[in-house]
Motif scaffolding. Structure first.
Motif, PDB file in Angstrom:
ATOM      1  N   SER A  16       0.834  -1.204   0.000  1.00 40.17           N
ATOM      2  CA  SER A  16       0.000   0.000   0.000  1.00 40.17           C
ATOM      3  C   SER A  16       0.868   1.252   0.000  1.00 40.17           C
ATOM      4  O   SER A  16       2.000   1.246   0.505  1.00 40.17           O
ATOM      5  CB  SER A  16      -0.897   0.026   1.241  1.00 40.17           C
ATOM      6  N   ARG A  18       0.075   5.790   0.235  1.00 44.52           N
ATOM      7  CA  ARG A  18      -0.873   6.897   0.241  1.00 44.52           C
ATOM      8  C   ARG A  18      -0.185   8.116  -0.352  1.00 44.52           C
ATOM      9  O   ARG A  18       0.830   8.597   0.168  1.00 44.52           O
ATOM     10  CB  ARG A  18      -1.374   7.217   1.651  1.00 44.52           C
ATOM     11  N   ARG A  64      -9.710  -0.944  -4.760  1.00 40.62           N
ATOM     12  CA  ARG A  64      -8.324  -0.912  -4.275  1.00 40.62           C
ATOM     13  C   ARG A  64      -7.864   0.512  -3.939  1.00 40.62           C
ATOM     14  O   ARG A  64      -7.119   0.703  -2.971  1.00 40.62           O
ATOM     15  CB  ARG A  64      -7.375  -1.497  -5.328  1.00 40.62           C
ATOM     16  N   GLN A  79      -5.382   6.838  -1.513  1.00 39.46           N
ATOM     17  CA  GLN A  79      -4.990   5.631  -0.791  1.00 39.46           C
ATOM     18  C   GLN A  79      -5.000   4.470  -1.762  1.00 39.46           C
ATOM     19  O   GLN A  79      -6.030   4.183  -2.380  1.00 39.46           O
ATOM     20  CB  GLN A  79      -5.956   5.351   0.365  1.00 39.46           C
ATOM     21  N   ASN A  81      -4.261   0.475  -2.167  1.00 39.10           N
ATOM     22  CA  ASN A  81      -4.064  -0.821  -1.517  1.00 39.10           C
ATOM     23  C   ASN A  81      -3.961  -1.919  -2.554  1.00 39.10           C
ATOM     24  O   ASN A  81      -4.387  -1.757  -3.697  1.00 39.10           O
ATOM     25  CB  ASN A  81      -5.229  -1.109  -0.570  1.00 39.10           C
ATOM     26  N   ASN A  82      -3.409  -3.049  -2.128  1.00 34.79           N
ATOM     27  CA  ASN A  82      -3.266  -4.204  -3.017  1.00 34.79           C
ATOM     28  C   ASN A  82      -2.670  -3.790  -4.366  1.00 34.79           C
ATOM     29  O   ASN A  82      -3.198  -4.113  -5.427  1.00 34.79           O
ATOM     30  CB  ASN A  82      -4.627  -4.882  -3.228  1.00 34.79           C
TER      31      ASN A  82
END
Length: 110
Positions: A16, A18, A64, A79, A81-82
């Motif tokens: 991840s 950000r 995601r 953000q 993720n994955n």
């Protein structure tokens, strides 16, 4: 209006990150967006955030990636993720129709 992205880097697949987009000379409460340009490809839209805080994400990142903003900090976030290797790109933020940032590199290794 100036936009400055930060938070990029190198991560392994499944990780991840950000990203942040700091706005100066204007308000992050305007219509905003995140875009990316992968090596050898044209810049594409990742997602947008309306003045009513509605988001519209491209299908390849739905579930995601999430866009949000903090009006007090005049900052927009992405953000992620994955993460997948195909997410590797330079990511840009935009105040739609007004200004672009210079981009931040995201590299995802398999």
């Amino acid at each position: 209006v100036q936009l400055v992205e930060s938070g990029g880097g190198s991560v392994q697949a499944g990780g991840s990150l950000r990203l942040s987009c700091l706005v100066s000379g204007g308000s992050v409460s305007n219509a905003m967006g995140w875009y990316r340009r992968a090596p050898g490809k044209q810049r594409e839209r990742v997602g947008t955030l309306t003045t009513d805080n509605l988001t519209d994400m491209v299908d390849t990142v739905k579930g995601r990636f999430t866009i949000s903003r903090d009006n007090a900090k005049n900052t927009m976030y992405l953000q992620m993720n994955n993460l997948k290797p195909e997410d590797t790109a330079v990511y840009y933020c935009s105040m739609i129709g007004v200004a672009w940032g210079r981009g931040t590199q995201v590299t995802v290794s398999s």
